[in-house]
Design a protein around this motif. Structure first.
Motif, mmCIF file in Angstrom:
data_model
loop_
_atom_site.group_PDB
_atom_site.id
_atom_site.type_symbol
_atom_site.label_atom_id
_atom_site.label_comp_id
_atom_site.label_asym_id
_atom_site.label_seq_id
_atom_site.Cartn_x
_atom_site.Cartn_y
_atom_site.Cartn_z
ATOM 1 N N SER A 1 21.124 98.010 -108.603
ATOM 2 C CA SER A 1 21.370 97.746 -107.194
ATOM 3 C C SER A 1 20.380 96.715 -106.654
ATOM 4 N N LYS A 2 20.796 96.000 -105.615
ATOM 5 C CA LYS A 2 19.946 94.988 -105.004
ATOM 6 C C LYS A 2 19.092 95.621 -103.917
ATOM 7 N N GLU B 1 31.561 95.246 -95.763
ATOM 8 C CA GLU B 1 32.134 96.018 -96.865
ATOM 9 C C GLU B 1 31.700 95.447 -98.216
ATOM 10 N N ILE C 1 28.127 96.443 -98.919
ATOM 11 C CA ILE C 1 28.011 97.819 -99.402
ATOM 12 C C ILE C 1 28.320 97.894 -100.894
ATOM 13 N N ARG C 2 29.291 97.097 -101.345
ATOM 14 C CA ARG C 2 29.643 97.109 -102.766
ATOM 15 C C ARG C 2 28.488 96.671 -103.658
ATOM 16 N N GLU C 3 27.569 95.906 -103.098
ATOM 17 C CA GLU C 3 26.411 95.468 -103.873
ATOM 18 C C GLU C 3 25.384 96.584 -104.062
ATOM 19 N N GLN C 4 25.575 97.709 -103.376
ATOM 20 C CA GLN C 4 24.708 98.883 -103.473
ATOM 21 C C GLN C 4 23.226 98.545 -103.230
ATOM 22 N N PRO C 5 22.945 97.881 -102.126
ATOM 23 C CA PRO C 5 21.549 97.536 -101.836
ATOM 24 C C PRO C 5 20.801 98.713 -101.220
ATOM 25 N N GLU C 6 19.510 98.553 -101.084
ATOM 26 C CA GLU C 6 18.713 99.533 -100.351
ATOM 27 C C GLU C 6 18.782 99.273 -98.850
ATOM 28 N N HIS D 1 26.787 105.570 -96.758
ATOM 29 C CA HIS D 1 26.564 105.182 -98.151
ATOM 30 C C HIS D 1 25.079 105.238 -98.523
ATOM 31 N N HIS D 2 24.282 105.892 -97.668
ATOM 32 C CA HIS D 2 22.845 106.057 -97.908
ATOM 33 C C HIS D 2 22.130 104.716 -97.998
ATOM 34 N N ILE D 3 22.562 103.771 -97.163
ATOM 35 C CA ILE D 3 21.955 102.447 -97.098
ATOM 36 C C ILE D 3 21.383 102.244 -95.693
#
Length: 213
Positions: free
Chosen positions: A2-3, A88, A91-96, A124-126
């Motif tokens: 994740s980024k 959206e 979010i797909r990049e799953q960053p912090e 999404h816990h971001i």
């Protein structure tokens, strides 16, 4: 893997000083004319998205030639705003962390919709934030460190009918296990006493806005 951060430049209020917010390693998304803004200021967006109806056909060709990747959609047959589409994809990049720049402006409907999108990140816990020259906006449903970013005020606004168990530490006007309901102004114009303040919430969603006049 994740980024750490995704930074979105949307098509609202933009200023060259916002380029200074970028950090090495950021995944950069330009939404509609936000992509053109980045390229004109020497920044190559990793991704450009939108219907690009806010720029000319010549400017769009320029964006196509300079962006790392471009995702175009029809300006009529679409269900998402350009900013939401960019969000959206962020979010797909799953960053912090997701930072939205250019999400405020003259269109109050777009501004409010963008503020509400911060909740999408929490789901999404971001961690997410929006900023412009006068505001830094984030949201919490648990615990948040509020850093001194040079803004004068810190205001708390409920994003759910009520927010319970609000406790503030490091603020001029502390709260302990307080409740805020939509329409109440108790949380407006607080002030940090040091470089960091703590906001804790037991139930509901709380908008935290750092602002200047």
């Amino acid at each position: 893997m994740s980024k750490q951060r995704v930074v979105i430049f949307s098509g609202g209020e933009l200023h060259p000083k916002y380029i200074q917010e970028l950090q090495p390693g950021d995944f950069i998304i330009g939404a509609d004319k936000g992509a053109l803004f980045l390229i004109r200021h020497g920044i190559k967006p990793d991704l450009a998205v939108g219907d690009f109806d806010s720029i000319s056909s010549q400017e769009l060709e320029y964006v196509r030639s300079k962006a790392g990747k471009i995702v175009e959609c029809d300006p009529i047959d679409k269900n998402l705003t350009d900013t939401e589409l960019a969000f959206e994809m962020a979010i797909r990049e799953q960053p912090e962390f997701i930072l939205l720049i250019g999400g405020t402006g003259t269109r109050m409907d777009h501004t409010l919709a963008n503020v509400q999108m911060l909740n999408r990140g929490l789901q999404h816990h971001i961690s997410c934030a929006m900023m412009d020259r006068n505001n830094y906006i984030t949201m919490t449903g648990s615990r948040l460190e509020v850093q001194d970013r040079g803004y004068k005020y810190v205001s708390l606004l409920p994003m759910t009918p009520e927010v319970t168990g609000i406790t503030l530490e490091g603020f001029q006007y502390p709260l302990t296990n307080a409740t805020l309901k939509i329409g109440e102004s108790l949380g407006i114009s607080n002030v940090l006493l040091s470089s960091i303040g703590l906001v804790s919430v037991e139930g509901g969603l709380l908008l935290v806005i750092q602002s200047n006049d």
